[in-house]
Design an enzyme around this catalytic site. Structure first.
Site, PDB file in Angstrom:
ATOM      1  CB  CYS A   1     -26.373  -7.326   0.682  1.00 40.79           C
ATOM      2  SG  CYS A   1     -25.826  -6.439   2.300  1.00 40.79           S
TER       3      CYS A   1
ATOM      4  CB  CYS B   1     -14.298   8.837   2.588  1.00 36.66           C
ATOM      5  SG  CYS B   1     -13.656   7.422   3.634  1.00 36.66           S
TER       6      CYS B   1
ATOM      7  CB  CYS C   1     -19.709  -6.690   4.965  1.00 35.29           C
ATOM      8  SG  CYS C   1     -19.614  -7.896   3.573  1.00 35.29           S
TER       9      CYS C   1
ATOM     10  CG  ASP D   1      -2.009   1.006   1.204  1.00 32.87           C
ATOM     11  OD1 ASP D   1      -2.298   1.508   0.088  1.00 32.87           O
ATOM     12  OD2 ASP D   1      -2.292   1.759   2.393  1.00 32.87           O
TER      13      ASP D   1
END
Length: 366
Positions: free
Chosen positions: A187, A210, A244, A129
């Site tokens: 969903c 965000c 989730c 990352d």
């Protein structure tokens, strides 16, 4: 044992929870969507993403002759540790930051993989990352999961709490795996749960909205119209990943990473009355260094303004005297949220215009 299998086994033995191989190609559809996301300004102040656009589309710029990617997934699905006693422990921290910086923890794993690859005659280069590499795309192509409606990589076994790392190699894949089927169905829990409505209908996130971007990457005061939406998030936000159903089903699975209670539930007083240098010493090797001391103090005051936690009152007064104008501005806003306009007097004539403006606007509301 073939080189591919050898590297897979080594990665798993070093702490990866799941691994898979991806072709190195970036589909045209992904490039077009990413370019559109940038053109729409949804990367907010992360201008480095624009500069890295070409490199992200062309992994050979990172490793000449690259032909495949070994993707490592490491779970940060922690069981919450016990909150330490004492201090002002208000606000939430995204789970990945409950542990010392994952970059530093995963880099030795990639170093070992690179070294072993060299012994096998394989050219390789690892990233955690910190380079222009599309980890989530490669993770999906490696059959580790699929790109969920939150934009995160979602796994049926590990949910959305997966930290990704990649090893670019010059190994040729004998066969290319099919893309993982989409298991989101109808969903939309991640979309509807986002506190600021940052998740679009195209599985992308608008960084301007965000909370993770605002509390970590954004410099200066937080946008006034989003501060209440930040709620009690002190650092980052993982609401979309946490709700989730696949994450809930997976449960706490973290193996390599272990949470530090002082990072999961930090004492907000440690962000005030200390120099930047002392803060860097205190939080060396943690993700808190990214927003710096003044960013963490700003976030703390935003959280206290939203929660009005009584134990945080002394920090509002300390923030009012902070050397960083961004922190003083946040203190003015928080005092207004507490209905304590009478304590704004020192800020009404602050040397910085933004602080004066916020303080006066709030003072005039009385």
């Amino acid at each position: 044992m073939p080189a591919r299998e050898t590297l897979e086994h080594l990665a798993l033995s070093l702490g990866a929870d799941v691994v898979g191989w991806s072709p190195v190609t970036v589909p045209d559809s992904a490039s077009v969507q990413y370019a559109g996301w940038l053109e729409a300004g949804k990367h907010a102040g992360m201008t480095y993403l624009e500069r890295q656009f070409e490199a992200r589309q062309n992994p050979s710029s990172r490793l000449e002759g690259v032909r495949s990617v070994l993707v490592l997934g490491v779970s940060h699905a922690f069981q919450p540790p016990e909150c330490p006693a004492g201090g002002v422990r208000v606000g939430r921290v995204a789970r990945y930051a409950w542990t010392p910086d994952y970059h530093e923890q995963l880099q030795p794993v990639l170093n070992a993989l690179e070294a072993h690859a060299a012994e096998l005659g394989v050219r390789a280069r690892g990233y955690v990352d910190h380079g222009p590499v599309m980890e989530r795309l490669f993770g999906a192509q490696a059959f580790l999961g699929w790109r969920g409606k939150s934009g995160m990589l979602v796994s049926t076994s590990y949910g959305a709490f997966l930290t990704l790392a990649v090893l670019l190699t010059d190994l040729l894949l004998d066969e290319v795996p099919d893309a993982h089927p989409d298991r989101c169905g109808r969903c939309v829990r991640c979309v509807t749960a986002c506190p600021t409505g940052a998740i679009g209908n195209d599985r992308t996130i608008d960084a301007n909205l965000c909370i993770s971007y605002l509390t970590i990457e954004h410099r200066g005061p937080l946008p006034h119209d989003l501060r209440r939406g930040v709620g009690d998030w002190l650092f980052g936000c993982d609401v979309c990943s946490g709700v989730c159903p696949w994450t809930v089903k997976a449960g706490p699975l973290a193996r390599l990473f272990q949470p530090d209670p002082e990072l999961a539930f930090p004492d907000l007083t440690r962000f005030f009355g200390v120099s930047e240098r002392q803060f860097e010493r205190d939080f060396a090797g943690t993700a808190f260094l990214r927003p710096r001391r003044k960013g963490m103090a700003r976030n703390a005051l935003t959280v206290l303004g939203n929660t009005r936690a009584p134990q945080g009152w002394p920090l509002l007064l300390l923030g009012r005297e902070d050397p960083a104008w961004e922190v003083r501005e946040a203190a003015a806003w928080a005092l207004g949220e507490w209905g304590e306009q009478r304590h704004l007097s020192p800020l009404l004539n602050d040397p910085h215009q933004a602080v004066r403006q916020t303080a006066r606007q709030i003072h005039e509301q009385v």
